[in-house]
Design a protein around this motif. Sequence first.
Motif, PDB file in Angstrom:
ATOM      1  N   MET A 155      32.365  24.944  53.160  1.00  0.00           N
ATOM      2  CA  MET A 155      31.138  25.630  53.566  1.00  0.00           C
ATOM      3  C   MET A 155      31.344  27.141  53.597  1.00  0.00           C
ATOM      4  O   MET A 155      30.514  27.921  53.125  1.00  0.00           O
ATOM      5  CB  MET A 155      30.707  25.122  54.944  1.00  0.00           C
ATOM      6  CG  MET A 155      29.403  25.712  55.440  1.00  0.00           C
ATOM      7  SD  MET A 155      28.001  25.181  54.435  1.00  0.00           S
ATOM      8  CE  MET A 155      26.719  26.224  55.123  1.00  0.00           C
ATOM      9  N   VAL A 156      32.466  27.569  54.156  1.00  0.00           N
ATOM     10  CA  VAL A 156      32.776  29.004  54.211  1.00  0.00           C
ATOM     11  C   VAL A 156      33.059  29.539  52.816  1.00  0.00           C
ATOM     12  O   VAL A 156      32.633  30.633  52.442  1.00  0.00           O
ATOM     13  CB  VAL A 156      33.969  29.252  55.153  1.00  0.00           C
ATOM     14  CG1 VAL A 156      34.456  30.691  55.051  1.00  0.00           C
ATOM     15  CG2 VAL A 156      33.586  28.924  56.591  1.00  0.00           C
ATOM     16  N   MET A 157      33.804  28.751  52.049  1.00  0.00           N
ATOM     17  CA  MET A 157      34.178  29.169  50.702  1.00  0.00           C
ATOM     18  C   MET A 157      32.944  29.455  49.844  1.00  0.00           C
ATOM     19  O   MET A 157      32.914  30.429  49.082  1.00  0.00           O
ATOM     20  CB  MET A 157      35.030  28.085  50.044  1.00  0.00           C
ATOM     21  CG  MET A 157      35.424  28.370  48.601  1.00  0.00           C
ATOM     22  SD  MET A 157      36.364  27.013  47.878  1.00  0.00           S
ATOM     23  CE  MET A 157      35.110  25.717  47.828  1.00  0.00           C
ATOM     24  N   LEU A 158      31.935  28.640  49.976  1.00  0.00           N
ATOM     25  CA  LEU A 158      30.761  28.759  49.121  1.00  0.00           C
ATOM     26  C   LEU A 158      29.703  29.700  49.678  1.00  0.00           C
ATOM     27  O   LEU A 158      28.768  30.061  48.960  1.00  0.00           O
ATOM     28  CB  LEU A 158      30.145  27.378  48.900  1.00  0.00           C
ATOM     29  CG  LEU A 158      31.043  26.375  48.161  1.00  0.00           C
ATOM     30  CD1 LEU A 158      30.428  24.988  48.199  1.00  0.00           C
ATOM     31  CD2 LEU A 158      31.284  26.816  46.728  1.00  0.00           C
ATOM     32  N   SER A 159      29.820  30.087  50.937  1.00  0.00           N
ATOM     33  CA  SER A 159      28.786  30.935  51.540  1.00  0.00           C
ATOM     34  C   SER A 159      29.270  32.370  51.734  1.00  0.00           C
ATOM     35  O   SER A 159      28.884  33.269  50.980  1.00  0.00           O
ATOM     36  CB  SER A 159      28.319  30.338  52.871  1.00  0.00           C
ATOM     37  OG  SER A 159      29.424  30.127  53.746  1.00  0.00           O
ATOM     38  N   VAL A 160      30.125  32.618  52.711  1.00  0.00           N
ATOM     39  CA  VAL A 160      30.461  34.000  53.060  1.00  0.00           C
ATOM     40  C   VAL A 160      31.734  34.519  52.408  1.00  0.00           C
ATOM     41  O   VAL A 160      31.977  35.728  52.396  1.00  0.00           O
ATOM     42  CB  VAL A 160      30.583  34.153  54.598  1.00  0.00           C
ATOM     43  CG1 VAL A 160      29.295  33.747  55.279  1.00  0.00           C
ATOM     44  CG2 VAL A 160      31.760  33.358  55.137  1.00  0.00           C
ATOM     45  N   LEU A 161      32.567  33.639  51.864  1.00  0.00           N
ATOM     46  CA  LEU A 161      33.858  34.090  51.319  1.00  0.00           C
ATOM     47  C   LEU A 161      33.724  35.170  50.246  1.00  0.00           C
ATOM     48  O   LEU A 161      34.457  36.175  50.294  1.00  0.00           O
ATOM     49  CB  LEU A 161      34.649  32.896  50.781  1.00  0.00           C
ATOM     50  CG  LEU A 161      36.006  33.232  50.148  1.00  0.00           C
ATOM     51  CD1 LEU A 161      36.941  33.876  51.162  1.00  0.00           C
ATOM     52  CD2 LEU A 161      36.639  31.981  49.543  1.00  0.00           C
ATOM     53  N   PRO A 162      32.840  35.029  49.263  1.00  0.00           N
ATOM     54  CA  PRO A 162      32.740  36.089  48.243  1.00  0.00           C
ATOM     55  C   PRO A 162      32.450  37.465  48.830  1.00  0.00           C
ATOM     56  O   PRO A 162      33.052  38.468  48.414  1.00  0.00           O
ATOM     57  CB  PRO A 162      31.599  35.601  47.344  1.00  0.00           C
ATOM     58  CG  PRO A 162      31.607  34.119  47.512  1.00  0.00           C
ATOM     59  CD  PRO A 162      31.944  33.897  48.959  1.00  0.00           C
ATOM     60  N   ASP A 163      31.538  37.535  49.797  1.00  0.00           N
ATOM     61  CA  ASP A 163      31.200  38.825  50.411  1.00  0.00           C
ATOM     62  C   ASP A 163      32.370  39.374  51.222  1.00  0.00           C
ATOM     63  O   ASP A 163      32.623  40.586  51.222  1.00  0.00           O
ATOM     64  CB  ASP A 163      29.972  38.677  51.310  1.00  0.00           C
ATOM     65  CG  ASP A 163      28.702  38.419  50.518  1.00  0.00           C
ATOM     66  OD1 ASP A 163      28.653  38.818  49.334  1.00  0.00           O
ATOM     67  OD2 ASP A 163      27.771  37.822  51.073  1.00  0.00           O
ATOM     68  N   VAL A 164      33.079  38.490  51.931  1.00  0.00           N
ATOM     69  CA  VAL A 164      34.228  38.937  52.715  1.00  0.00           C
ATOM     70  C   VAL A 164      35.310  39.510  51.800  1.00  0.00           C
ATOM     71  O   VAL A 164      35.888  40.563  52.078  1.00  0.00           O
ATOM     72  CB  VAL A 164      34.789  37.786  53.570  1.00  0.00           C
ATOM     73  CG1 VAL A 164      36.159  38.155  54.148  1.00  0.00           C
ATOM     74  CG2 VAL A 164      33.833  37.443  54.697  1.00  0.00           C
ATOM     75  N   LEU A 165      35.590  38.821  50.701  1.00  0.00           N
ATOM     76  CA  LEU A 165      36.629  39.306  49.782  1.00  0.00           C
ATOM     77  C   LEU A 165      36.239  40.649  49.157  1.00  0.00           C
ATOM     78  O   LEU A 165      37.087  41.528  48.972  1.00  0.00           O
ATOM     79  CB  LEU A 165      36.886  38.269  48.698  1.00  0.00           C
ATOM     80  CG  LEU A 165      37.558  36.976  49.151  1.00  0.00           C
ATOM     81  CD1 LEU A 165      37.751  36.033  47.981  1.00  0.00           C
ATOM     82  CD2 LEU A 165      38.890  37.264  49.839  1.00  0.00           C
ATOM     83  N   THR A 166      34.955  40.805  48.840  1.00  0.00           N
ATOM     84  CA  THR A 166      34.499  42.083  48.284  1.00  0.00           C
ATOM     85  C   THR A 166      34.680  43.212  49.298  1.00  0.00           C
ATOM     86  O   THR A 166      35.172  44.301  48.966  1.00  0.00           O
ATOM     87  CB  THR A 166      33.014  41.988  47.871  1.00  0.00           C
ATOM     88  OG1 THR A 166      32.869  40.997  46.857  1.00  0.00           O
ATOM     89  CG2 THR A 166      32.517  43.325  47.339  1.00  0.00           C
ATOM     90  N   GLU A 167      34.291  42.954  50.542  1.00  0.00           N
ATOM     91  CA  GLU A 167      34.428  43.960  51.594  1.00  0.00           C
ATOM     92  C   GLU A 167      35.905  44.260  51.873  1.00  0.00           C
ATOM     93  O   GLU A 167      36.295  45.423  52.049  1.00  0.00           O
ATOM     94  CB  GLU A 167      33.741  43.472  52.867  1.00  0.00           C
ATOM     95  CG  GLU A 167      33.758  44.481  54.006  1.00  0.00           C
ATOM     96  CD  GLU A 167      33.096  43.954  55.268  1.00  0.00           C
ATOM     97  OE1 GLU A 167      33.063  44.709  56.270  1.00  0.00           O
ATOM     98  OE2 GLU A 167      32.609  42.809  55.262  1.00  0.00           O
ATOM     99  N   PHE A 168      36.720  43.214  51.913  1.00  0.00           N
ATOM    100  CA  PHE A 168      38.147  43.406  52.200  1.00  0.00           C
ATOM    101  C   PHE A 168      38.822  44.186  51.077  1.00  0.00           C
ATOM    102  O   PHE A 168      39.649  45.063  51.337  1.00  0.00           O
ATOM    103  CB  PHE A 168      38.835  42.059  52.386  1.00  0.00           C
ATOM    104  CG  PHE A 168      40.291  42.177  52.744  1.00  0.00           C
ATOM    105  CD1 PHE A 168      40.673  42.481  54.039  1.00  0.00           C
ATOM    106  CD2 PHE A 168      41.275  41.975  51.783  1.00  0.00           C
ATOM    107  CE1 PHE A 168      42.016  42.602  54.376  1.00  0.00           C
ATOM    108  CE2 PHE A 168      42.610  42.091  52.107  1.00  0.00           C
ATOM    109  CZ  PHE A 168      42.986  42.405  53.412  1.00  0.00           C
ATOM    110  N   ARG A 169      38.469  43.872  49.842  1.00  0.00           N
ATOM    111  CA  ARG A 169      39.074  44.580  48.711  1.00  0.00           C
ATOM    112  C   ARG A 169      38.716  46.059  48.738  1.00  0.00           C
ATOM    113  O   ARG A 169      39.529  46.919  48.404  1.00  0.00           O
ATOM    114  CB  ARG A 169      38.608  43.942  47.400  1.00  0.00           C
ATOM    115  CG  ARG A 169      39.238  44.564  46.155  1.00  0.00           C
ATOM    116  CD  ARG A 169      40.748  44.459  46.190  1.00  0.00           C
ATOM    117  NE  ARG A 169      41.221  43.119  45.916  1.00  0.00           N
ATOM    118  CZ  ARG A 169      42.395  42.651  46.324  1.00  0.00           C
ATOM    119  NH1 ARG A 169      43.185  43.408  47.052  1.00  0.00           N
ATOM    120  NH2 ARG A 169      42.791  41.430  46.035  1.00  0.00           N
TER     121      ARG A 169
END
Length: 299
Positions: free
Chosen positions: A100-114
């Motif tokens: 659920m996390v992988m498909l929802s918020v993970l992409p945005d978190v990785l973009t922000e973290f990068r």
Amino acid sequence: MKDHQLRAWLKVAELRSIRAAARSLHLSQAAVTKAIKELEAELDAPLLTRSPKGIAVTECGEHLTVRARLAQAQLALARQDIRQLLSGAQARVAVGVTPMVMLSVLPDVLTEFRASMPAAKVKVSEGLLASVQPALRNGALDFALASRMNDGAGGQEFEFEELRPLEFMIACRKGHPLARARRWEDIRGSEWLLNVSGGSHTEAFLRGLRAHGLPEPARVIECDTFGVMWSLMTRSDALIICPSGMLDIKPYGDEARRIRADVPMPVASIGIMTLQGTPLSLAAATMADMFRRRVAAMA
């Protein structure tokens, strides 16, 4: 215990050979043997048994290995934090996430973290509690965005910071002939794709059925990855149990329908799970804060 002793022990435990451990560490066999004997003397316990077939790790040795790996992982995090503070050297983060996390918020978190730490090395693992908890225990993961049943299970070994409730549903493919079924007896005989690992929502679902005197699904295919489970569900008449929020995520919401049968569904929470008393590195703490904000803002 000294750092060089633990490093020597971990290499011996990994390779099951003093000679191979010495070669890997670029030390003499005598130096490695001395380090092991010093550990055995300090612990007043045997760590190895020797026979004509070679060496074997004792039960005491196995327990030491788990703790030594965690200690080495924490020392590595300390060195990483100091290098990051002094010179901006590369940071490392390893996180486990539920589907659920992988498909929802993970992409945005990785973009922000990068954007925040462009040189950091990141590892993302998918998994439920059965795989996440051992990885947290041995230091392979810094933290996990996990789903935990609200039944008090999980023990005192891990800290769990609840972020939001998680609702589950019975799902089928779009156009399934039983999509409008309302009775458990109408769908129980279907093929079911379930992850039955310990601590999973499926385990809680089956426990709820038994508590209400309802028969369990008759035909089950066990799946340990969400991708396989979802793919099979959308291409067959098999049913699954998954977070209801999947219907809000494109393109998943276009592929599935919710079956509102008269059965009790498990109650869970999404949260940040860490090993009790284990501080996060600067990089991991930064990513955890990003997950907190994103998960809190989920629809």
